[in-house]
Write a protein that holds these residues in place. Structure first.
Motif, PDB file in Angstrom:
ATOM      1  N   UNK A   1       0.963  -1.477   0.183  1.00  0.00           N
ATOM      2  CA  UNK A   1      -0.143  -0.291   0.375  1.00  0.00           C
ATOM      3  C   UNK A   1       1.329   1.139  -0.020  1.00  0.00           C
ATOM      4  N   UNK A   2      -0.307   2.180  -0.755  1.00  0.00           N
ATOM      5  CA  UNK A   2       1.177   3.976  -0.218  1.00  0.00           C
ATOM      6  C   UNK A   2       1.009   3.930   0.952  1.00  0.00           C
ATOM      7  N   UNK A   3       0.312   3.862   1.684  1.00  0.00           N
ATOM      8  CA  UNK A   3       0.797   3.835   3.423  1.00  0.00           C
ATOM      9  C   UNK A   3       0.416   2.972   3.729  1.00  0.00           C
ATOM     10  N   UNK A   4       1.039   1.529   4.217  1.00  0.00           N
ATOM     11  CA  UNK A   4       1.660   0.350   5.129  1.00  0.00           C
ATOM     12  C   UNK A   4       0.529   1.028   6.614  1.00  0.00           C
TER      13      UNK A   4
ATOM     14  N   UNK B   1      -1.849  -1.114  -7.109  1.00  0.00           N
ATOM     15  CA  UNK B   1      -0.422  -1.309  -7.888  1.00  0.00           C
ATOM     16  C   UNK B   1       0.998  -1.066  -7.641  1.00  0.00           C
ATOM     17  N   UNK B   2       2.506  -1.378  -7.702  1.00  0.00           N
ATOM     18  CA  UNK B   2       3.182  -0.955  -7.115  1.00  0.00           C
ATOM     19  C   UNK B   2       3.545  -0.463  -6.645  1.00  0.00           C
ATOM     20  N   UNK B   3       3.989  -0.129  -5.383  1.00  0.00           N
ATOM     21  CA  UNK B   3       4.765   1.660  -5.123  1.00  0.00           C
ATOM     22  C   UNK B   3       6.086   1.215  -4.800  1.00  0.00           C
ATOM     23  N   UNK B   4       6.468   2.318  -4.089  1.00  0.00           N
ATOM     24  CA  UNK B   4       8.488   2.547  -3.328  1.00  0.00           C
ATOM     25  C   UNK B   4       8.081   3.118  -2.666  1.00  0.00           C
ATOM     26  N   UNK B   5       8.975   2.582  -1.354  1.00  0.00           N
ATOM     27  CA  UNK B   5       9.251   2.477  -0.171  1.00  0.00           C
ATOM     28  C   UNK B   5      10.401   2.961   0.095  1.00  0.00           C
ATOM     29  N   UNK B   6      11.344   3.957   1.023  1.00  0.00           N
ATOM     30  CA  UNK B   6      12.523   3.711   1.753  1.00  0.00           C
ATOM     31  C   UNK B   6      13.044   2.167   1.965  1.00  0.00           C
TER      32      UNK B   6
ATOM     33  N   UNK C   1      14.932   1.892   4.273  1.00  0.00           N
ATOM     34  CA  UNK C   1      15.244   2.192   5.503  1.00  0.00           C
ATOM     35  C   UNK C   1      14.678   3.324   5.688  1.00  0.00           C
ATOM     36  N   UNK C   2      13.343   3.302   6.180  1.00  0.00           N
ATOM     37  CA  UNK C   2      12.336   4.315   7.084  1.00  0.00           C
ATOM     38  C   UNK C   2      12.618   5.286   7.816  1.00  0.00           C
ATOM     39  N   UNK C   3      11.752   5.994   8.641  1.00  0.00           N
ATOM     40  CA  UNK C   3      12.582   6.765   9.513  1.00  0.00           C
ATOM     41  C   UNK C   3      10.859   6.844  10.411  1.00  0.00           C
ATOM     42  N   UNK C   4      10.721   5.866  11.414  1.00  0.00           N
ATOM     43  CA  UNK C   4       9.864   5.848  11.963  1.00  0.00           C
ATOM     44  C   UNK C   4       9.333   7.424  12.827  1.00  0.00           C
ATOM     45  N   UNK C   5       7.866   8.036  12.281  1.00  0.00           N
ATOM     46  CA  UNK C   5       7.290   9.077  12.717  1.00  0.00           C
ATOM     47  C   UNK C   5       7.627   9.620  14.247  1.00  0.00           C
ATOM     48  N   UNK C   6       7.871   8.516  15.214  1.00  0.00           N
ATOM     49  CA  UNK C   6       7.517   9.002  16.135  1.00  0.00           C
ATOM     50  C   UNK C   6       8.287   8.488  17.185  1.00  0.00           C
ATOM     51  N   UNK C   7       9.805   8.035  16.556  1.00  0.00           N
ATOM     52  CA  UNK C   7      10.722   7.429  17.750  1.00  0.00           C
ATOM     53  C   UNK C   7      11.737   8.297  17.212  1.00  0.00           C
ATOM     54  N   UNK C   8      11.451   8.457  15.280  1.00  0.00           N
ATOM     55  CA  UNK C   8      12.678   8.682  14.610  1.00  0.00           C
ATOM     56  C   UNK C   8      14.409   8.192  14.899  1.00  0.00           C
TER      57      UNK C   8
ATOM     58  N   UNK D   1      -7.325  -6.134  13.571  1.00  0.00           N
ATOM     59  CA  UNK D   1      -7.431  -5.275  12.473  1.00  0.00           C
ATOM     60  C   UNK D   1      -6.542  -4.926  12.607  1.00  0.00           C
ATOM     61  N   UNK D   2      -6.865  -3.649  11.653  1.00  0.00           N
ATOM     62  CA  UNK D   2      -5.026  -3.104  11.520  1.00  0.00           C
ATOM     63  C   UNK D   2      -5.306  -1.436  11.185  1.00  0.00           C
ATOM     64  N   UNK D   3      -4.707  -1.261  11.807  1.00  0.00           N
ATOM     65  CA  UNK D   3      -4.764   0.841  11.885  1.00  0.00           C
ATOM     66  C   UNK D   3      -4.428   1.229  10.575  1.00  0.00           C
ATOM     67  N   UNK D   4      -4.781   2.038   9.935  1.00  0.00           N
ATOM     68  CA  UNK D   4      -4.278   2.780   8.645  1.00  0.00           C
ATOM     69  C   UNK D   4      -3.167   3.289   8.956  1.00  0.00           C
ATOM     70  N   UNK D   5      -2.068   3.862   8.132  1.00  0.00           N
ATOM     71  CA  UNK D   5      -0.423   3.980   8.678  1.00  0.00           C
ATOM     72  C   UNK D   5      -0.097   4.919   7.521  1.00  0.00           C
ATOM     73  N   UNK D   6       0.964   5.823   7.820  1.00  0.00           N
ATOM     74  CA  UNK D   6       1.185   7.201   7.230  1.00  0.00           C
ATOM     75  C   UNK D   6       2.044   6.891   5.837  1.00  0.00           C
ATOM     76  N   UNK D   7       2.321   7.538   5.010  1.00  0.00           N
ATOM     77  CA  UNK D   7       3.384   7.123   4.209  1.00  0.00           C
ATOM     78  C   UNK D   7       4.737   7.064   5.276  1.00  0.00           C
ATOM     79  N   UNK D   8       5.640   6.359   4.215  1.00  0.00           N
ATOM     80  CA  UNK D   8       6.635   6.478   4.834  1.00  0.00           C
ATOM     81  C   UNK D   8       7.784   7.102   4.021  1.00  0.00           C
ATOM     82  N   UNK D   9       8.478   7.471   5.143  1.00  0.00           N
ATOM     83  CA  UNK D   9       9.885   8.373   4.660  1.00  0.00           C
ATOM     84  C   UNK D   9      10.857   7.740   5.455  1.00  0.00           C
TER      85      UNK D   9
END
Length: 312
Positions: free
Chosen positions: A144-147, A215-220, A222-229, A304-312
């Motif tokens: 997903x674009x926002x896993x 459709x296929x998506x691209x993600x980093x 290595x992602x940065x956790x949005x809450x912990x860094x 049950x899954x909680x919707x997320x944000x776009x990885x960065x």
């Protein structure tokens, strides 16, 4: 993903990937983010189950809404331990959804069997059930674009033996990569696609209509956790097919090595289920593996899954 057995190129050999993808010796096992202060939990008892990942939370009734201060403390425990376990909750599907909604909107997965409600996924395995696709290391729905931000899983029926679930700490996995490998993957992106993970289990006519939806998506890589860094290794066997802009052989060799990091026991926790137990994990920070060792007995779970944000 196709994986070649050819020799790595000079460029990958220069990256000093350890022979066989692993290495011996001490590993850095840092549970908390840099600068994060250790603090006690005041509103429940927390029992660690692993060095960097996994803890049992005692003294809470998840069938009732969490007061704001309690919800904040559970959230801190989730960020610090990455997967939390709650024994003998026996939630209804509605209560399980209500607990998860305290972390955000819920998402559905049309590729999986529905449970009691549109937001509930049901896994009924063993016996005469179809073959399982959970017994591979993966993070949920990275195609997903926002896993998903996280997932709340409850076991409804537990086999008499087997059926454990394992989780791997992908912050620890990243921390322990050789610096030369970090240099290669920091800033890189990879393609994620649902087809490799599901093509073996569903006929083409079921998958084809979903290719426009996912459709296929691209993600980093290595992602940065949005809450912990924290820096997190964010590729997985089920859905990551190639590293963008890299020759196929280079990509296959490097991904094969990165996939192996989830297999390191020092990064893992293993949970033995009892009926009514709940696991709540941070899908941004972990991979998981449902151990398929219980046939011919049944294992029934609802997630049950909680919707997320776009990885960065």
């Amino acid at each position: 993903m196709s994986v070649t057995d050819t020799e790595p190129s000079a460029e990958l050999r220069e990256a000093r990937i350890p022979e066989g993808g692993m290495y011996e010796g001490a590993r850095v096992l840092r549970r908390l983010p840099e600068g994060w202060q250790e603090r006690p939990y005041e509103r429940f008892e927390l029992v660690p189950l692993g060095r960097t990942i996994g803890a049992e939370v005692r003294g809470l009734d998840l069938s009732r809404p969490l007061a704001p201060a309690l919800r904040e403390e559970v959230d801190r425990a989730l960020l610090e331990w990455k997967v939390l376990f709650f024994r003998a909750q026996h939630l209804t599907s509605a209560q399980q959804c209500a607990f998860a909604r305290q972390w955000g909107e819920l998402e559905t997965n049309p590729l999986l069997e529905r449970g009691a409600g549109d937001d509930v996924v049901r896994f009924d395995k063993g016996g005469d059930a179809a073959p399982s696709f959970e017994n591979v290391w993966h993070a949920d729905v990275t195609f997903r674009e926002r896993p998903a931000l996280g997932a709340v899983l409850q076991l409804r029926q537990v086999p008499p033996i087997g059926g454990d679930t394992m989780w791997a700490d992908m912050a620890a996995a990243y921390d322990n990569l050789p610096q030369s490998v970090k240099d290669r993957i920091d800033g890189a992106t990879a393609v994620h696609d649902f087809i490799p993970g599901f093509a073996r289990f569903y006929p083409p006519e079921r998958l084809a209509p979903l290719q426009d939806l996912f459709p296929p998506v691209e993600h980093p890589v290595v992602r940065t956790h949005p809450d912990t860094g924290r820096r997190l290794l964010f590729v997985n066997t089920s859905f990551t097919t190639r590293i963008t802009g890299m020759a196929r052989q280079e990509s296959d060799t490097l991904l094969r090595y990165l996939f192996q990091q989830a297999h390191v026991p020092e990064y893992q926790v293993r949970f033995h289920w009892q009926p009514g137990d709940i696991a709540f994990w941070d899908n941004r920070a972990v991979q998981h593996y449902a151990v398929n060792d219980y046939a011919p007995h049944r294992r029934v779970a609802e997630r049950v899954a909680v919707a997320g944000d776009r990885p960065f």
